[in-house]
Structures are given as structure tokens and as C-alpha cells.
Design an enzyme around this catalytic site. Structure first.
Site, PDB file in Angstrom:
ATOM      1  N   LYS A   9      -8.462  43.410   0.716  1.00 44.29           N
ATOM      2  CA  LYS A   9      -8.230  42.723  -0.543  1.00 44.29           C
ATOM      3  C   LYS A   9      -8.577  41.246  -0.405  1.00 44.29           C
ATOM      4  O   LYS A   9      -8.595  40.773   0.728  1.00 44.29           O
ATOM      5  CB  LYS A   9      -6.794  42.916  -1.014  1.00 44.29           C
TER       6      LYS A   9
ATOM      7  N   HIS B 112       0.643  45.445  -3.460  1.00 44.52           N
ATOM      8  CA  HIS B 112       1.781  45.873  -2.636  1.00 44.52           C
ATOM      9  C   HIS B 112       2.977  46.387  -3.458  1.00 44.52           C
ATOM     10  O   HIS B 112       3.508  47.460  -3.194  1.00 44.52           O
ATOM     11  CB  HIS B 112       2.265  44.722  -1.751  1.00 44.52           C
TER      12      HIS B 112
ATOM     13  N   LYS C 125       7.101  33.093  -2.995  1.00 46.61           N
ATOM     14  CA  LYS C 125       6.975  32.281  -1.771  1.00 46.61           C
ATOM     15  C   LYS C 125       8.118  31.271  -1.755  1.00 46.61           C
ATOM     16  O   LYS C 125       8.602  30.872  -2.815  1.00 46.61           O
ATOM     17  CB  LYS C 125       5.664  31.493  -1.787  1.00 46.61           C
TER      18      LYS C 125
HETATM   19  C1  BG6 Z   1      -0.772  39.485   1.747  1.00 43.63           C
HETATM   20  C2  BG6 Z   1      -0.723  38.320   0.794  1.00 43.63           C
HETATM   21  O1  BG6 Z   1      -1.464  40.558   1.163  1.00 43.63           O
HETATM   22  O2  BG6 Z   1       0.557  39.893   2.049  1.00 43.63           O
HETATM   23  C3  BG6 Z   1       0.071  37.169   1.392  1.00 43.63           C
HETATM   24  O3  BG6 Z   1      -2.052  37.877   0.517  1.00 43.63           O
HETATM   25  C4  BG6 Z   1       1.444  37.643   1.812  1.00 43.63           C
HETATM   26  O4  BG6 Z   1       0.194  36.107   0.448  1.00 43.63           O
HETATM   27  C5  BG6 Z   1       1.337  38.891   2.691  1.00 43.63           C
HETATM   28  O5  BG6 Z   1       2.054  36.586   2.551  1.00 43.63           O
HETATM   29  C6  BG6 Z   1       2.723  39.477   2.943  1.00 43.63           C
HETATM   30  O6  BG6 Z   1       2.628  40.509   3.883  1.00 43.63           O
HETATM   31  P1  BG6 Z   1       3.842  40.849   4.846  1.00 43.63           P
HETATM   32  O7  BG6 Z   1       3.365  42.028   5.626  1.00 43.63           O
HETATM   33  O8  BG6 Z   1       4.074  39.621   5.686  1.00 43.63           O
HETATM   34  O9  BG6 Z   1       5.005  41.154   3.967  1.00 43.63           O
END
Ligand code: BG6
Length: 485
Positions: free
Chosen positions: A142, A234, A334
Site C-alpha cells: 500500500k 486495516h 496518531k
Molecule cells: C501502516 C500505516 O500501514 O500501519 C502507518 O501507514 C501505521 O501510518 C502502521 O503507523 C501501523 O501498523 P502497526 O503494525 O504498527 O499497528
């Protein structure tokens, strides 16, 4: 089975932060099939040994238990190779093809993580060079598009060179152990399925909270925002796995067919609904983990003004018999107070209580699936407090911690996903129709925001987002789950 794994963008962040450490773990624990070569390609000139040294240095950034010893790294490094490539030059693709053909591995995996506008160019060149034979699988990282139209354009270009079964679209959340366990919990236990519907479930909450800001990637993030960066992929995948019907087998398409039905049943959110059903936030300076952190507009590279959301909360319904009238509240952001991702299924309050008011409130049961950190499952229920005095109801939890129960290590999502591509198992990758259905729903919100000029609401770093996100759920007489029981 021999395989060659080619990473385009071989010196980029994703490769050394995620892909190489994941492969090293697979290698260390004997999971990487033998007969593999890993080839990194990038623009600059380096020898294999220089590339190996580059990766070796980057391992310092990895948590210490996952770093290789010198002896381990030198064995792992034997698999690593490097090629300089200019992605605009056909002769460089021809050179890559000869390198691969010389050995003729059974499987060739091409992993692409370029700026989205480069996908079509690269795929066209790969096709023209004949790097799309039946043994080749292409992995797409992505962001695959900015909206439905651009996603469609990218995928059509990819489809000219690669068939759908050759195409592996990564959503790394699908590789997380706990996300897979969600299916096991639902479909390998008889306990929950009879209750998993509108008759017994009041609502579902899905939260993915991060403490990090957008630090070094402000420019990229500012074009994207939390809706595209996290929800479109996600969180929607988590909604799908929570809401889907049981597949009859674990065949990749059976699972993906069921997820697709959920995506297609999501209630659209358009301009008339965005003010009520969505909240956009942007962090200001504040304190996270005891440290002062700058606001979004004060990050390095930041523009002085931006209406990009770093937080989003949405209330969405699913239009089918199982879920009619059951809201799903999803939120992500965030610079929130803690890094935690969880799915909370809240059951309905019992219809009648025989207990006197003095016994305390009858709280509804909750099933909390903690995806990270402290992966596990809690079932919150009421029990009688101990003792002979007046009867008191206590909210207590059956708590299953995966670390304590299973011990061992929890592999990183990328480790599983890369191994799945090598082995040709597509179940944990997004099929084209899923991706497009997710974009179609997301586009409704994006257009709604644009048409109504919905502004971001500020929130202090270290808080749970704008107060409007709290009102979003409290308006309905509900509250966000707090991990206090
Ligand atoms: C990524 C996003 O797909 O997923 C990021 O682009 C985010 O912004 C990350 O921080 C979060 O992934 P995880 O596995 O740390 O929860």
C-alpha cells in the site's frame, strides 16, 4: 523448492525496517524454505558485500532480541544480493531477467513498494521484459491508490502484466497472529457463534491507537490522512473479520468472498451523514509517554496549514440480517495516550435483573480481543463479590494472555506474509474486488468531507482524540471501552 525474492526499493525504509528483519527471523527459526536468494534492487551502485554491510548496520534499529549475532548474520548474508537498476530503463529489466533465468528458480517473488504512480510503469516494464511468467508472483504494498479511480487505474495496469492469482496485495494487519486468531475464535468455537448477531450484540468497537506521530513522513502522510492510511485497509479488514459469515472452508476465495459481502453491505456515508457519523481530528502539541511532543503542524517538513486528519472516528452500520441495527464504532489516531489495538464486542444488557439496586449495576458482557500489545482475549462478566454480607455484583474478566499461555515468540506480520507468498498461499492478501469495494465506501466519506468542507478538530497529543469522538458514541448512550476491568 527454490525461490528468488526480489525487493524493488531495496535500500528503502520498508525493506530494512520490516522485510529484512522479518526474513531474518524466518531464517533464524528455520522457517525460510531452503534454496532461496534475496535480491535487493535500487538506483545506486553497490556490490553485494556493500549491500550486506548496509543491512547489517540497519539491524541496530531492530529490538535487541531480534538482532542477528555476527555468526547468524554471516549465514543470512549469503542469501543477500544486490543489483543496481534504473526503473525507467528496459535494459535493466532485461538484465534482471537474465540474472533470474540463469538459475531458473521454481518461484520468483517480485515485491513492489514504489510511489503509487510508479506501479503502472514498473509493471509494464516487467511484462515487456517477460518477467511475468507463471512462476512469478508480484507483491504490491500500500498505498494502492488515493481513491477508487486511482486504485482502479493502478490495478488495471498491474493486470495487464500479471493475472489476479499472481497478484498479492499486502495488508499487513492480516498477517498479525491475533487477527488470524479472530477467525479461530469465531469459527472453531461453538460458544460465540449463536450470540454473534443483532439479537445479542449491542455494538462493536474497533480501536487502533498509536503513540507515534507522523515524524519523518509528513509530506506523504499529509496527502493521505488517517482515513486512507488506516481505515480504508486495516480497520475495514478488522470489521470484515468480525462481521463476516463463517466460510465453509479456509480456501482463499471462500474467505475473501465472505469479506467482500461485508464490504458491500457497509452503509454508505455521504455528505449528508459525515457531520453525524464521522469525526476528524489533528493532534496539537502535548505529552505522550511523559515526553513533550510537537503538534502535527510543527513536525519537520510540515506546512503551516493543513486540513489532514491524524485521527478519525466513524460510526458505521452493516446492512444485513446479522447486523441490522448494530453500530460498529471504529477509531484510529496518531499521538494517542497508548499503543493499543483492540476489538470490543459488547453484548446486550440482560433484559431483567432480579437483584436489588444496592447490588450494583448490571453491566453488559464484553468480549475484548487485544491485537497489540499484550495480545490476548478478555471476557468481561459479572460475578458475586466474595463474603457473607450484602450481595454485590462485580465486573471481572476471564483473561487469556497469549504470551503466558503459549509462550514462544509471536512472529511479525511480514514474516508470515512473505512466507505465504513464497508458498503461494493468497488467503491473507486482498483480492481486487475487496480492495475496490473498500475504496468505494471510503470514497463516499472523502467526497462527503470535501463537499461539506468538514474541518479537522484539534486534540492534544496524549489525549484520546477530539471530544467530538467521545460525543459520537455517547450520543447513542454508549462509551468507548477503557481497559479498567
Ligand atoms: C501502516 C500505516 O500501514 O500501519 C502507518 O501507514 C501505521 O501510518 C502502521 O503507523 C501501523 O501498523 P502497526 O503494525 O504498527 O499497528
Amino acid at each position: 523448492m527454490s525461490f528468488d525474492l526480489v525487493f524493488f526499493g531495496g535500500t528503502g525504509d520498508l525493506t530494512w525496517r520490516k522485510l529484512m528483519p522479518a526474513l531474518f527471523q524466518a531464517f533464524r527459526h528455520g522457517k525460510l524454505p531452503p534454496g532461496g536468494r534475496i535480491l535487493a534492487v535500487a538506483r545506486d551502485e553497490r556490490s553485494d558485500d556493500e549491500y550486506r554491510a548496509f543491512i547489517r548496520e540497519r539491524f541496530v534499529e531492530v529490538e535487541s532480541a531480534k538482532r542477528p549475532t555476527d555468526e547468524e548474520f554471516s549465514r543470512f548474508a549469503e542469501l543477500l544480493h544486490y543489483r543496481r537498476m534504473d526503473l525507467s530503463k528496459p535494459e535493466d529489466y532485461a538484465g534482471l531477467k537474465s540474472w533470474l533465468d540463469e538459475r531458473g528458480a521454481d518461484t520468483v517473488v517480485l515485491s513492489l513498494a514504489p510511489a503509487p504512480y510508479l506501479f503502472p510503469v514498473i509493471c509494464e516494464q516487467l511484462g515487456a521484459a517477460g518477467l511475468n511468467g507463471p512462476q512469478v508472483r508480484v507483491v504490491l504494498e500500500k498505498p494502492l491508490g488515493h481513491d477508487l479511480a486511482s486504485a482502479h487505474e493502478i490495478n488495471s495496469a498491474v493486470a495487464k502484466a500479471f493475472s489476479e492469482p499472481q497478484t498479492y496485495r499486502i495488508d499487513h494487519y492480516l498477517g498479525k497472529e491475533t487477527v488470524q486468531n479472530l477467525m479461530v475464535l469465531r469459527f472453531a468455537n461453538a460458544l460465540f457463534e449463536p450470540l454473534w448477531n443483532r439479537t445479542h450484540i449491542d455494538h462493536v468497537q474497533i480501536s487502533v491507537a498509536e503513540t507515534v506521530g507522523v515524524g519523518g513522513r509528513w509530506k506523504y502522510y499529509n496527502e493521505s490522512g488517517a482515513l486512507r492510511d488506516m481505515i480504508q485497509n486495516h480497520l475495514l479488514q478488522l470489521v470484515c473479520l468480525t462481521a463476516m459469515e463463517p466460510p465453509s472452508t479456509l480456501d482463499a476465495d471462500m474467505i475473501r468472498d465472505e469479506k467482500l459481502k461485508v464490504l458491500r453491505a457497509l452503509q454508505p456515508i455521504y455528505a449528508a451523514d459525515v457531520a453525524q457519523a464521522t469525526v476528524r481530528g489533528q493532534y496539537r502539541a502535548g505529552t505522550v509517554d511523559g515526553k513533550s511532543v510537537p503538534g502535527y503542524l510543527e513536525e519537520s517538513d510540515a506546512d503551516p496549514v493543513s486540513n489532514t486528519e491524524t485521527f478519525v472516528a466513524i460510526k458505521v452500520g452493516i446492512d444485513n440480517w446479522r447486523w441490522a441495527g448494530v453500530p460498529f464504532y471504529v477509531r484510529t489516531g496518531k499521538r494517542l495516550p497508548s499503543r493499543s489495538s483492540e476489538i470490543v464486542v459488547q453484548f446486550k444488557t440482560p433484559p431483567h435483573s432480579p437483584y436489588p439496586a444496592s447490588a450494583g449495576t448490571i453491566h453488559p458482557n464484553k468480549l475484548v480481543m487485544r491485537l497489540q500489545p499484550d495480545e490476548g482475549i478478555r471476557l468481561v462478566m459479572l460475578n458475586k463479590g466474595r463474603g457473607p454480607g450484602e450481595l454485590k455484583l462485580h465486573q471481572t474478566a476471564l483473561d487469556l494472555s497469549f504470551a503466558e499461555t503459549f509462550g514462544g515468540r509471536s512472529p511479525d506480520a511480514y514474516e508470515r506474509l512473505l512466507l505465504d507468498v513464497i508458498r503461494g498461499r493468497p488467503a491473507l492478501f486482498m483480492r481486487l474486488d475487496e480492495l475496490e469495494a473498500a475504496w468505494r465506501w471510503t470514497d463516499g466519506i472523502l467526497h462527503g468531507w470535501a463537499d461539506t468542507a468538514l474541518a479537522v478538530k484539534p486534540y492534544a497529543a496524549g489525549s484520546w482524540g477530539p471530544t467530538a469522538a467521545i460525543s459520537l458514541i455517547e450520543r447513542d448512550g454508549r462509551t468507548w471501552h477503557e481497559d479498567d476491568i
